[in-house]
Design a protein around this motif. Structure first.
Motif, PDB file in Angstrom:
ATOM      1  N   PRO A  19     -40.476  25.359 -17.977  1.00 34.30           N
ATOM      2  CA  PRO A  19     -39.927  23.969 -18.105  1.00 34.30           C
ATOM      3  C   PRO A  19     -40.172  23.227 -16.833  1.00 34.30           C
ATOM      4  CG  PRO A  19     -38.227  25.901 -18.399  1.00 34.30           C
ATOM      5  CD  PRO A  19     -39.423  26.542 -18.431  1.00 34.30           C
ATOM      6  N   TRP A  20     -39.932  23.953 -15.776  1.00 35.01           N
ATOM      7  CA  TRP A  20     -40.104  23.141 -14.472  1.00 35.01           C
ATOM      8  C   TRP A  20     -41.029  22.374 -14.112  1.00 35.01           C
ATOM      9  CZ3 TRP A  20     -38.790  28.571 -14.331  1.00 35.01           C
ATOM     10  CH2 TRP A  20     -39.933  29.478 -14.002  1.00 35.01           C
ATOM     11  N   VAL A  21     -42.318  23.051 -14.812  1.00 34.24           N
ATOM     12  CA  VAL A  21     -43.584  22.338 -14.641  1.00 34.24           C
ATOM     13  C   VAL A  21     -43.799  21.124 -15.597  1.00 34.24           C
ATOM     14  CG1 VAL A  21     -46.178  22.526 -14.902  1.00 34.24           C
ATOM     15  CG2 VAL A  21     -44.703  24.472 -13.798  1.00 34.24           C
ATOM     16  N   ALA A  63     -38.865  30.440  -5.599  1.00 35.24           N
ATOM     17  CA  ALA A  63     -38.018  29.024  -5.015  1.00 35.24           C
ATOM     18  C   ALA A  63     -38.834  28.051  -4.981  1.00 35.24           C
ATOM     19  CB  ALA A  63     -37.352  29.657  -3.753  1.00 35.24           C
ATOM     20  N   ALA A  64     -40.319  28.386  -4.462  1.00 38.29           N
ATOM     21  CA  ALA A  64     -41.308  27.357  -4.430  1.00 38.29           C
ATOM     22  C   ALA A  64     -41.508  26.655  -5.736  1.00 38.29           C
ATOM     23  CB  ALA A  64     -42.565  27.804  -3.566  1.00 38.29           C
ATOM     24  N   ARG A  65     -41.802  27.536  -6.775  1.00 39.97           N
ATOM     25  CA  ARG A  65     -42.265  27.084  -7.994  1.00 39.97           C
ATOM     26  C   ARG A  65     -41.286  26.132  -8.567  1.00 39.97           C
ATOM     27  NH1 ARG A  65     -42.830  32.496 -10.818  1.00 39.97           N
ATOM     28  NH2 ARG A  65     -43.368  31.134 -12.897  1.00 39.97           N
ATOM     29  N   VAL A  66     -39.905  26.516  -8.478  1.00 39.46           N
ATOM     30  CA  VAL A  66     -38.950  25.640  -9.240  1.00 39.46           C
ATOM     31  C   VAL A  66     -38.439  24.392  -8.295  1.00 39.46           C
ATOM     32  CG1 VAL A  66     -38.098  27.457 -10.570  1.00 39.46           C
ATOM     33  CG2 VAL A  66     -36.862  27.307  -8.392  1.00 39.46           C
ATOM     34  N   THR A  67     -38.911  24.420  -7.219  1.00 37.12           N
ATOM     35  CA  THR A  67     -38.523  23.151  -6.118  1.00 37.12           C
ATOM     36  C   THR A  67     -39.799  22.474  -5.854  1.00 37.12           C
ATOM     37  OG1 THR A  67     -38.537  24.715  -4.180  1.00 37.12           O
ATOM     38  CG2 THR A  67     -36.402  24.226  -5.712  1.00 37.12           C
ATOM     39  N   GLU A  68     -41.080  22.733  -6.241  1.00 40.12           N
ATOM     40  CA  GLU A  68     -42.357  22.049  -5.777  1.00 40.12           C
ATOM     41  C   GLU A  68     -42.364  22.426  -4.232  1.00 40.12           C
ATOM     42  OE1 GLU A  68     -43.149  17.986  -7.038  1.00 40.12           O
ATOM     43  OE2 GLU A  68     -41.478  18.147  -8.522  1.00 40.12           O
ATOM     44  N   LEU A 128     -32.217  31.483 -14.758  1.00 37.84           N
ATOM     45  CA  LEU A 128     -31.497  30.208 -14.265  1.00 37.84           C
ATOM     46  C   LEU A 128     -32.539  28.915 -14.239  1.00 37.84           C
ATOM     47  CD1 LEU A 128     -28.674  31.212 -11.507  1.00 37.84           C
ATOM     48  CD2 LEU A 128     -28.523  30.442 -13.743  1.00 37.84           C
ATOM     49  N   ALA A 129     -33.737  29.445 -13.532  1.00 39.14           N
ATOM     50  CA  ALA A 129     -34.749  28.436 -13.454  1.00 39.14           C
ATOM     51  C   ALA A 129     -35.317  28.245 -14.766  1.00 39.14           C
ATOM     52  CB  ALA A 129     -35.653  29.043 -12.837  1.00 39.14           C
ATOM     53  N   TYR A 130     -35.331  29.077 -15.778  1.00 44.14           N
ATOM     54  CA  TYR A 130     -35.937  28.641 -16.990  1.00 44.14           C
ATOM     55  C   TYR A 130     -34.952  27.891 -17.847  1.00 44.14           C
ATOM     56  CZ  TYR A 130     -40.311  31.001 -17.442  1.00 44.14           C
ATOM     57  OH  TYR A 130     -41.797  31.489 -17.358  1.00 44.14           O
ATOM     58  N   THR A 131     -33.593  27.902 -17.610  1.00 47.86           N
ATOM     59  CA  THR A 131     -32.585  27.208 -18.193  1.00 47.86           C
ATOM     60  C   THR A 131     -32.275  26.116 -17.584  1.00 47.86           C
ATOM     61  OG1 THR A 131     -31.028  28.952 -17.538  1.00 47.86           O
ATOM     62  CG2 THR A 131     -31.981  29.399 -19.445  1.00 47.86           C
ATOM     63  N   GLY A 132     -32.944  25.672 -16.588  1.00 49.88           N
ATOM     64  CA  GLY A 132     -32.981  24.262 -16.045  1.00 49.88           C
ATOM     65  C   GLY A 132     -31.945  24.217 -14.767  1.00 49.88           C
ATOM     66  N   HIS A 151     -32.267  24.587 -11.553  1.00 44.95           N
ATOM     67  CA  HIS A 151     -33.339  24.857 -10.467  1.00 44.95           C
ATOM     68  C   HIS A 151     -32.607  25.218  -9.354  1.00 44.95           C
ATOM     69  CE1 HIS A 151     -36.220  22.528 -13.237  1.00 44.95           C
ATOM     70  NE2 HIS A 151     -35.876  23.871 -13.917  1.00 44.95           N
ATOM     71  N   SER A 152     -31.651  24.431  -8.790  1.00 43.35           N
ATOM     72  CA  SER A 152     -31.155  24.533  -7.579  1.00 43.35           C
ATOM     73  C   SER A 152     -30.470  25.879  -7.267  1.00 43.35           C
ATOM     74  CB  SER A 152     -30.120  23.387  -7.105  1.00 43.35           C
ATOM     75  OG  SER A 152     -29.052  23.436  -8.190  1.00 43.35           O
ATOM     76  N   SER A 153     -29.522  26.340  -8.222  1.00 43.10           N
ATOM     77  CA  SER A 153     -29.182  27.697  -8.071  1.00 43.10           C
ATOM     78  C   SER A 153     -30.257  28.880  -8.070  1.00 43.10           C
ATOM     79  CB  SER A 153     -28.240  27.971  -9.224  1.00 43.10           C
ATOM     80  OG  SER A 153     -27.063  27.148  -9.247  1.00 43.10           O
ATOM     81  N   ALA A 154     -31.291  28.477  -9.095  1.00 43.42           N
ATOM     82  CA  ALA A 154     -32.290  29.607  -8.820  1.00 43.42           C
ATOM     83  C   ALA A 154     -32.994  29.632  -7.477  1.00 43.42           C
ATOM     84  CB  ALA A 154     -33.389  29.316 -10.098  1.00 43.42           C
ATOM     85  N   ALA A 155     -33.294  28.764  -6.952  1.00 44.11           N
ATOM     86  CA  ALA A 155     -33.940  28.322  -5.641  1.00 44.11           C
ATOM     87  C   ALA A 155     -33.119  29.098  -4.759  1.00 44.11           C
ATOM     88  CB  ALA A 155     -34.232  27.083  -5.413  1.00 44.11           C
ATOM     89  N   ALA A 156     -31.648  28.906  -4.646  1.00 42.83           N
ATOM     90  CA  ALA A 156     -30.916  29.353  -3.634  1.00 42.83           C
ATOM     91  C   ALA A 156     -30.889  30.868  -3.826  1.00 42.83           C
ATOM     92  CB  ALA A 156     -29.380  28.631  -4.033  1.00 42.83           C
ATOM     93  N   GLN A 157     -30.689  31.561  -4.932  1.00 42.53           N
ATOM     94  CA  GLN A 157     -30.740  32.904  -5.012  1.00 42.53           C
ATOM     95  C   GLN A 157     -31.787  33.314  -4.729  1.00 42.53           C
ATOM     96  OE1 GLN A 157     -29.134  34.511  -8.926  1.00 42.53           O
ATOM     97  NE2 GLN A 157     -27.482  33.049  -9.005  1.00 42.53           N
TER      98      GLN A 157
END
Length: 935
Positions: free
Chosen positions: A839-841, A738-743, A702-706, A708-714
């Motif tokens: 992609p999040w970076v 979770a920290a990586r995708v939400t700074e 989920l994080a790699y496909t954009g 980010h919020s769902s990825a972090a919550a999971q």
């Protein structure tokens, strides 16, 4: 899909070759296509000709290449006729003025006419497109064309897996599941002709079916049809007597050692077949083996062979193996198997010995058949299929099998060996994920009253207990059986059953209890071999999960001197846990070398495959930036029969494949694989550890496909769940994601205590905990320090990401010089890591997209629709109405800026960032119109 349009194969995955052909015709004298039989040269040639004719070129076809009554292509029977009828362009004309002459099978031309063609092309009067077989010599004029660089020399290779997936999706109109894709790859090795014929055959006989929008194929379940057989035989024409003999021998007994081939007087035949690409040569240290190049041909050749011939060849190979010493366990298994298939049923003890070897190698179908043969009293006892025939169904294990097992009490001479065969069969059935049948067999054998060797009895109880507890969910009954058996045999002789208690505690996510049980068992007395090999690796694994890799390594090292006496699985698990602990302590490169040195993890290398060990290896490869290598290993494991192994469920390797695909840039395929994982999780009961591993990979995709919020919550939910169970390592990894995708925004105050506890583990876990806190604090200096430590450990992809995040943190705090230094460090690390930034970076350096992001539900609908599923199928899968799906698609089209369903894949690729190309084939790309065909 109806099979009425069985040859409607849209041409796809050949963008590069068709572009090369077009450029060669426009700028040079043309091109020569070269490749093995069946890779699709003729179809590429025909497609290029039709496109050239559509562009207004004068196109002339020799021998029917690309010609049809509906085109502007003129056809000729021979090249001589063509050259006499054509009007060559003037010597000073442009390339577009030249007539284009096409010749398929150009290797069949005679020398004189080929020289004439060469002169016309060299003078700039003609262009030529030609195709030749790779193994056939071409005439002088054709050779001179490409040697003098008058034409482009284009190699046409078989499809790779990604291209094959694209072709199948274009033909079938939907997604092909990973195991099916691997089975088709194993059967065809990407040969376009074989793939087409096999798929059409499978559609016709109903073995390739679409279930919930996904195409599944179990493999060849019956003799191939006539057309499929005839196509394969075309590639085996004009064989000499010796070559034909060797091909038949390989069909019934491959792989064949070079010594056996030489002893049969077939060495020259092997050399000739190798040049023709009919056989392939495998080299492993000093061992040289031969196989048929197209695995599917083995089935076809064997099905057309006389039973007498097949029996003779199998006996000859078995005798040759025996004469050479049969030094390896594999050799013993092959000898027994070959003789059994030749009609020479060995003694029961030989069958049982071979079945145990097959079980250790996880060749479950073969082990099952050998056990059934050992169970028979007379050939009529059971209708046992051939060793490589269809798998028997569950009806076999009803009254007939119970009768065989219970009757042994009245037959003292046969009682012991037949009960031993039944106990072994029960273990095989557990490995095949047929728990109810396994319980039937094990219960009947264990309660027969027949005394068998203690180690086999205890091993069968271990298998039955774990099967009852986890596959059948009869936990209380399993516990009572375990207690009863320990009391019966005595605690000092229970050995393996102490390990059973520890394993159950681990699978129940009671890791502290598992460590306590293991320590008590090991400290109670000097542990014997069964006790040590069952308890030590499992306790070490529990310690590593709890964040004590140093203590786990210390325990493993205590038994290092006697580890060589353990059975294969125990050794593999011990080596895997040892490497895991080394990586957690920060020694990633040495851990990778330790796993590579074992040479027992790769499916297809003739060695046992322990899925837990393979998953650990793939996780380490990904951390080192070798995600594509991990993808290859995981694909093979998923398609193998070794997909059921406590505590690894069949969804776990598939989930890790999805994560590795996302990391390697194949985002669309990662999403499709994740859909498979979700469907499989509904069918298979999981364990807390395996479920959390799957949840982590899901969040990563989920994080790699954009999203980010769902990825972090999971990831946060996973961290909290793992932390509560004391699994420090998994909790730290999840919090870091979770920290990586939400700074760092996802890391809140309650999580700080968990991260502080993780620091006590030291090594890599401490670095990851520091990484998460540095992101939460926006501390550029701390992130730079994390980057340096990760570089020292060898985790270059993660180090590059930390450097990029340090640069962003420095810029945010106004420290622009340090930001530039961190960005420079990032640029230096990326080439060495072998991967791009996630992609999040990259998001802060890319321009803002005009379209809004898709919601998680819209993304799911879009992915399913892009695979070809209908609105009704999507509604059934997601348990919503068809109108809801239609509304989602309307919003998706608007957000992606598209107007048609066929553009969904392109829109998704654009939304999530175009994946980094991993091969020369363009994924998910179909040619416009859909009327062109691929061979």
């Amino acid at each position: 899909m109806s099979t009425s349009d069985s040859f409607d194969w849209p041409i796809t995955a050949r963008d590069t070759e068709l572009r090369t052909l077009r450029n060669a015709v426009q700028r040079r004298g043309g091109a020569l296509l070269v490749g093995p039989l069946g890779v699709g040269k003729s179809v590429l040639l025909a497609t290029a000709l039709r496109r050239a004719a559509d562009e207004g070129r004068t196109v002339l076809s020799v021998g029917g290449a690309g010609w049809s009554s509906g085109t502007r292509i003129r056809g000729f029977g021979t090249l001589t006729e063509c050259l006499e009828a054509v009007r060559p362009a003037a010597a000073d004309g442009t390339a577009a003025d030249r007539p284009l002459v096409a010749v398929d099978d150009v290797h069949l031309l005679d020398t004189a006419v080929s020289v004439r063609l060469h002169r016309l092309v060299a003078a700039g009067r003609l262009s030529v497109l030609a195709a030749a077989r790779q193994d056939a010599p071409t005439p002088t004029g054709i050779d001179k064309l490409w040697v003098e660089r008058l034409v482009e020399h284009v190699e046409v290779a078989p499809f790779d897996r990604t291209a094959m997936d694209t072709v199948l999706r274009a033909r079938l109109g939907g997604h092909t599941d990973t195991a099916t894709l691997e089975r088709l790859w194993a059967a065809t090795h990407g040969n376009a002709l074989m793939l087409r014929e096999l798929v059409e055959h499978a559609l016709e006989d109903g073995s390739l079916t679409c279930v919930d929008g996904t195409w599944r194929w179990p493999g060849l379940t019956r003799r191939p049809g006539k057309r499929l057989s005839d196509v394969i035989r075309v590639g085996l024409r004009d064989l000499s007597h010796e070559e034909h003999e060797l091909v038949q021998m390989l069909a019934v007994a491959e792989p064949l050692e070079a010594e056996i081939v030489a002893a049969a007087g077939l060495s020259r035949a092997a050399e000739a077949l190798d040049l023709r690409r009919i056989v392939t040569v495998e080299r492993s240290r000093s061992r040289v083996r031969l196989r048929l190049a197209v695995p599917l041909s083995r089935v076809v050749i064997a099905s057309r062979m006389s039973d007498l011939t097949a029996a003779r060849l199998r006996r000859e190979v078995a005798d040759s193996l025996e004469r050479t010493g049969a030094r390896r366990a594999d050799d013993i298994l092959r000898i027994v198997t070959l003789r059994t298939e030749a009609g020479l049923v060995p003694e029961r003890e030989q069958l049982l010995g071979a079945a145990r070897i097959a079980l250790r190698r996880r060749e479950f179908p073969l082990a099952e058949r050998l056990c059934l043969l050992a169970l028979q009293e007379e050939p009529s006892d059971l209708d046992t299929p051939a060793l490589h025939g269809p798998v028997p169904d569950s009806a076999l294990f009803g009254a007939d099998l119970r009768r065989l097992v219970t009757r042994v009490v009245r037959d003292p001479e046969q009682a012991v060996p037949r009960v031993r065969a039944a106990l072994l069969l029960g273990q095989v059935l557990v490995g095949r994920d047929r728990p109810a049948e396994a319980e039937t067999v094990l219960k009947a054998a264990l309660e027969s009253g027949v005394a068998v060797p203690l180690d086999e009895y205890v091993g069968a109880v271990h298998t039955r207990v774990t099967n009852l507890a986890w596959s059948l969910r009869r936990v209380q009954e399993a516990g009572e059986l375990l207690d009863r058996t320990v009391a019966e045999v005595g605690a000092d002789r229970a050995g393996l059953l102490h390990g059973t208690r520890v394993l159950i505690a681990v699978m129940s996510d009671r890791l502290q209890e598992a460590v306590a049980l293991g320590d008590t068992a090991l400290d109670a007395t000097a542990p014997d071999l069964p006790l040590a090999q069952s308890v030590v690796p499992t306790v070490a694994f529990a310690r590593s999960e709890l964040g004590d890799p140093a203590g786990a390594l210390q325990l493993l090292n205590r038994y290092r001197d006697v580890c060589d006496e353990w059975d294969t699985d125990a050794q593999l698990l011990a080596n895997s846990v040892s490497a895991r602990c080394s990586s957690l302590l920060g020694h990633l490169r040495s851990a990778a070398e330790a796993l590579d040195a074992v040479h027992r993890y790769d499916p297809g290398h003739g060695r046992p495959v322990l899925l837990q060990a393979l998953l650990d290896r793939c996780r380490l490869l990904r951390m080192l930036g070798q995600s594509e290598q991990a993808v290859a290993l995981l694909r093979g494991a998923i398609a193998s029969e070794a997909a059921h192994e406590y505590p690894v469920t069949s969804a776990w390797p598939l989930a890790q494949l999805a994560g590795a695909l996302a990391e390697s840039g194949n985002h669309s395929e990662a999403l499709r694989t994740l859909v498979e994982v979700r469907a499989l999780r509904g069918e298979v009961l999981g364990f807390p550890i395996s479920e959390d591993e799957i949840a982590y990979e899901s969040a990563l995709v989920l994080a790699y496909t954009g999203d980010h919020s769902s990825a972090a919550a999971q990831a946060v939910a996973l961290a909290e769940r793992a932390g509560a169970a004391g699994r420090t390592v998994r909790a730290t990894n999840a919090l870091l994601l979770a920290a990586r995708v939400t700074e760092g925004a996802a890391v809140r105050f309650p999580h700080r205590a968990l991260l502080r506890a993780a620091r006590t583990a030291g090594g890599l876990t401490r670095v990851l905990a520091d990484y998460a806190e540095a992101l939460a604090d926006g501390d550029g200096a701390a992130l730079t320090d994390v980057c340096d430590r990760l570089v020292e450990m060898g985790a270059l992809p993660l180090a590059g990401e930390a450097a990029a995040q340090a640069a962003r943190a420095f810029r945010a705090s106004g420290q622009h010089r340090k930001g530039r230094e961190a960005q420079a460090a990032c640029r230096e690390l990326l080439p060495g890591s072998g991967v791009a930034l996630p992609p999040w970076v990259e998001a802060d350096t890319r321009p803002e997209r005009d379209s809004a992001s898709l919601t998680p539900r819209e993304r799911e609908v879009a992915v399913l629709a892009a695979t070809g599923m209908s609105n009704r199928d999507i509604a059934d899968r997601l348990v919503v109405s068809v109108r809801t799906v239609e509304n989602h698609l309307h919003r998706i089209y608007h957000k992606l800026g598209i107007t048609a369903r066929n553009d969904l894949q392109r829109g998704l690729d654009k939304l999530i960032g175009r994946p980094r190309e991993t091969n020369r084939m363009a994924p998910l790309r179909l040619y416009e119109g859909g009327s062109e065909h691929v061979a």
